[in-house]
Design an enzyme around this catalytic site. Structure first.
Site, PDB file in Angstrom:
ATOM      1  CE  LYS A 107      29.412  21.464  75.240  1.00 14.63           C
ATOM      2  NZ  LYS A 107      29.299  22.336  74.043  1.00 14.63           N
TER       3      LYS A 107
HETATM    4  C1  PLP Z   1      28.487  22.054  72.915  1.00 14.40           C
HETATM    5  C2  PLP Z   1      28.131  23.180  72.035  1.00 14.40           C
HETATM    6  C3  PLP Z   1      26.991  23.157  71.198  1.00 14.40           C
HETATM    7  C4  PLP Z   1      26.087  21.948  71.069  1.00 14.40           C
HETATM    8  O1  PLP Z   1      25.341  21.691  72.224  1.00 14.40           O
HETATM    9  P1  PLP Z   1      24.680  20.247  72.440  1.00 14.40           P
HETATM   10  O2  PLP Z   1      24.076  20.306  73.798  1.00 14.40           O
HETATM   11  O3  PLP Z   1      25.809  19.253  72.353  1.00 14.40           O
HETATM   12  O4  PLP Z   1      23.687  20.057  71.352  1.00 14.40           O
HETATM   13  C5  PLP Z   1      26.681  24.293  70.466  1.00 14.40           C
HETATM   14  N1  PLP Z   1      27.482  25.379  70.493  1.00 14.40           N
HETATM   15  C6  PLP Z   1      28.587  25.441  71.262  1.00 14.40           C
HETATM   16  C7  PLP Z   1      29.432  26.659  71.224  1.00 14.40           C
HETATM   17  C8  PLP Z   1      28.957  24.346  72.062  1.00 14.40           C
HETATM   18  O5  PLP Z   1      30.075  24.413  72.805  1.00 14.40           O
END
Ligand code: PLP
Length: 430
Positions: A107
């Site tokens: 993210k």
């Molecule tokens: C947020 C997250 C996901 C999922 O991603 P999305 O875009 O919500 O599908 C997967 N793995 C980790 C470690 C995350 O922080």
């Protein structure tokens, strides 16, 4: 480029407004009115281009003229200022490591891009932007890091006291500068309620330029396309890859699908889900039946109602047969997640976090049915973020990366607050 609301009850907006608003007033998600096409020469040149240049070329049509080119170049350079290595695990499976950013999860790139866009948009405003976020852990630290030191933007994070992990709390409370952590005596829902009330308080919104850093914001969603082109840049197999994405809210996979619709080669996509498998069941039955989330080891994917599902429908329509041509999905249990962590470590000497393990296991299932193909799973978090799970599964100790060791040593600085909107309002007003 204009953006429409998936609920179609709000006016179209440009990138600037979509970024500032986050969600459309009719509660829909913003979606681009056209999907730009990559030029052939761009795709051919990818191995020669810098990461910042790739990012710039991908995002430019979406941003239009709301940000000048020089500033957009700078924003792109700062956004992708870390590594995205593609690591070979087996003859047919590669891991795209997206955890080399400041908070060790994927993210970071979206949060960094969005924060810099907001900083740019607030330049000509006489009011500072205040970003308000409620967090149960990870999102808050990615957002806080993304906004750290960005001029014209102040970040206020609310987190439930005693309910985030020790490392997460340090990541939220030790940044200083333009980041303030409010430690709320209450639950995550209390924090979220306080933030929601602030956004609907007209008097407060007259005084402050308030915005959210929600994951559905186009400025967080669209830059996730970069990962897929960075993967392609490092892909030297003859055939295009199968791409497997550990999915919760489906923002990341929808960004990959968007890049694919723009012309990025991919053989197929796999949505890797844990026991929260509305989408897996949707592909099987054709019915979308949301349920409440259940807790799993890959907890960043514990989502009952994936918010980006509506964007997927914008891209592919409601015909499930057509969606199946491009996307498959598997649901992986906690037992299978542990087994995958053990299998990958014992046989290939590679450490997966629980989210990456769900990705590996799903990709392996798909490749069993399609043995001529090769693929990539996205490793979305550093194994040390889920140290208990990984250490228990493998009976080893994991070293913390230097960046985390530094944070753990720093002193926590938070402002304690009782739950209840009036307390937040008093704080923001002063
Ligand atoms: C947020 C997250 C996901 C999922 O991603 P999305 O875009 O919500 O599908 C997967 N793995 C980790 C470690 C995350 O922080």
């Amino acid at each position: 480029m204009k953006y429409y609301s998936t609920n179609r009850q709000s006016p179209e907006v440009d990138f600037r407004e979509a970024t500032i608003k986050g969600q459309a007033p009719d509660k829909g998600l913003y979606f681009p009115t056209q999907i730009p096409q990559f030029e052939k020469s761009f795709l051919q040149d990818i191995p020669l281009l810098s990461k910042a240049e790739i990012a710039f070329r991908v995002i430019k049509p979406y941003v239009g003229d709301t940000i000048n080119e020089e500033a957009l170049h700078r924003i792109c350079t700062e956004t992708v200022d870390f590594d995205f290595p593609l690591v070979k695990i087996t003859d047919s499976i590669y891991s795209l490591e997206l955890f080399h950013g400041p908070t060790l999860a994927f993210k970071d790139a979206g949060a960094r891009f969005m924060s810099r866009c907001l900083g740019y948009f607030s330049q000509n405003s006489d009011k500072e932007v205040t970003v308000l976020v409620a967090t149960s852990g990870d999102t808050g630290s990615a957002v806080a890091n993304g906004f750290l030191g960005v001029k014209g933007v102040k970040v206020v994070i609310l987190y439930p006291s005693g309910k985030v992990s020790a490392i997460q709390e340090k990541q939220l409370t030790t940044l200083g500068q333009n980041i303030t952590a409010l430690e709320v005596n209450g639950t995550f829902d209390d924090c979220q309620q306080m933030v929601k009330q602030a956004f609907s308080d007209e008097e407060l919104n007259q005084k402050l330029f308030l915005t959210s850093a929600n994951s559905i914001n186009v400025a967080r969603w669209l830059p996730q396309q970069f990962y897929y082109l960075f993967a392609l840049q490092q892909w030297h197999e003859a055939q295009p890859p199968v791409i497997c994405v550990p999915s919760g809210n489906f923002g990341n996979i929808c960004a990959g699908l968007l890049a694919h619709l723009s012309g990025m080669p991919a053989a197929h996509f796999v949505a890797a889900c844990n026991r929260n498998n509305v989408f897996t069941r949707f592909l099987q039955s054709g019915n979308f039946e949301p349920h409440s989330a259940v807790a799993t080891l890959s907890n960043a994917m514990d989502v009952g109602v994936p918010s980006n599902f509506v964007r997927l429908i914008e891209m592919f329509g409601t015909n499930v047969g057509e969606i199946r041509e491009t996307i498959s999905s598997y649901s992986i249990s906690d037992e299978e997640t542990i087994a995958a962590i053990q299998h990958v470590y014992k046989n290939y000497g590679y450490l997966c976090d629980p989210h990456g393990a769900v990705g590996f296991a799903s990709l392996e299932k798909y490749l069993e049915e399609h043995p001529a193909q090769k693929g990539i799973f996205l490793e979305t978090a550093h194994p040390c973020k889920f140290v208990d799970v990984v250490e228990n599964a493998l009976n080893i100790r994991i070293d913390l990366p230097e960046s985390v060791k530094g944070v753990v040593k720093r002193e926590k600085q938070s402002i304690r607050m009782d739950a209840g909107y009036e307390n937040l309002k008093d704080f923001l007003w002063s």
